[in-house]
Enzyme design. Structure first.
Site, PDB file in Angstrom:
ATOM      1  CB  SER A  94     -53.598 129.915  78.987  1.00 25.86           C
ATOM      2  OG  SER A  94     -52.934 129.054  79.877  1.00 25.86           O
ATOM      3  CG  ASP A 221     -53.375 122.149  75.997  1.00 29.36           C
ATOM      4  OD1 ASP A 221     -52.297 122.290  76.596  1.00 29.36           O
ATOM      5  OD2 ASP A 221     -54.250 123.022  75.952  1.00 29.36           O
ATOM      6  CG  HIS A 249     -51.586 125.695  76.637  1.00 26.99           C
ATOM      7  ND1 HIS A 249     -52.798 125.191  77.089  1.00 26.99           N
ATOM      8  CD2 HIS A 249     -51.335 126.800  77.385  1.00 26.99           C
ATOM      9  CE1 HIS A 249     -53.243 125.951  78.073  1.00 26.99           C
ATOM     10  NE2 HIS A 249     -52.382 126.939  78.267  1.00 26.99           N
TER      11      HIS A 249
END
Length: 268
Positions: A94, A221, A249
């Protein structure tokens, strides 16, 4: 202070080449527990917590210093310097994907490969409706509302957002784990890190990267949709894009075997 103490660094593995694992917003190094052990036989694995997260030294948090991703990238470089790492593999989930990009731009000799798990260089669409220009997945109003909600009630935000971020509604225990991770994060640090994460625009930096990168794009996602992975693949020269069957995610938690296999295949 030692970078190893500051960032709660843990080193394991039997290999000579290092592999650093960097966690995303609201998480800590424990989010890699299903992935990192698979690389110990071939790599010197390095786990750490960003300041404000996990077991990192909270006394080192300075809101003026950590007002952009640059300081987080500098922390990665400090860890590399103290461990005397060169040509390491950086695995960032991320927001840490862009932290790794910034670190590799600043000191490219330290990194041989980047593995970007569910990355996004910018979360905000160029147009409010996402109909024209870059599509990051959120309008400016969306992000403003998300940050206001977090500021108003961090615990409620964690409970509402964790299942959405995680995906996999048929496995509620995953969302509950992410919610618990959010709630363990210092609220003051989390509020600022959220702003830094969701308001950053690292698109101009992408052309400066010379380190080869693997982009792991999860399906469904809600934070970094597939069009973002496509954008990064086009923007990063020599990059490899892998579309995962994993949903949500956080494939490092929801689909660790697929995540490990994709990384192993790339590094071979």
């Amino acid at each position: 202070m030692s970078a190893l103490r500051k960032n709660n660094v843990r080193v394991d593995g039997a290999g000579q080449q290092a592999m650093l694992f960097a966690h995303g917003f609201g998480c800590d190094q424990g989010m890699w527990r299903f992935v990192e052990p698979s690389f110990r036989a071939g790599y010197r694995t390095v786990l750490f917590d960003h300041v404000g997260s996990g077991g990192a030294d909270l006394a080192c948090y300075d809101p003026q210093r950590y007002d952009s991703l640059v300081q987080y990238a500098d922390d990665v470089l400090d860890i590399c310097a103290e461990l005397q790492l060169e040509q390491a593999v950086f695995v960032g989930h991320s927001v840490s994907a862009m932290i790794g990009v910034l670190a590799a731009i600043k000191q490219p000799q330290l990194f041989s490969r980047l593995v970007l798990v569910c990355p996004s260089p910018c979360y905000i669409n160029d147009s409010d409706d996402g109909a024209t220009g870059y599509v990051g997945g959120f309008s400016r109003g969306d992000i403003a509302g998300l940050i206001d909600f977090l500021d108003d009630n961090f615990v409620a935000w964690s409970g509402a957002m964790a299942p959405t971020i995680m995906g996999n509604p048929e496995r509620p225990e995953l969302g509950q784990e992410l919610e618990s991770s959010f709630c363990r994060t210092d609220p003051t640090c989390a509020r600022q890190f959220a702003r830094v994460t969701f308001l950053s625009d690292n698109r101009p930096d992408l052309a400066l990267l010379r380190t080869p990168a693997l982009i792991l794009q999860a399906s469904e996602d809600a934070i970094a949709p597939p069009c973002v992975g496509d954008y990064l693949h086009q923007a990063l020269r020599g990059s490899t894009l892998v579309r995962m069957a994993a949903r949500g995610h956080c494939p490092n938690l929801s689909a660790p075997q697929e995540t490990v296999a994709a990384i192993h295949d790339y590094l071979r």
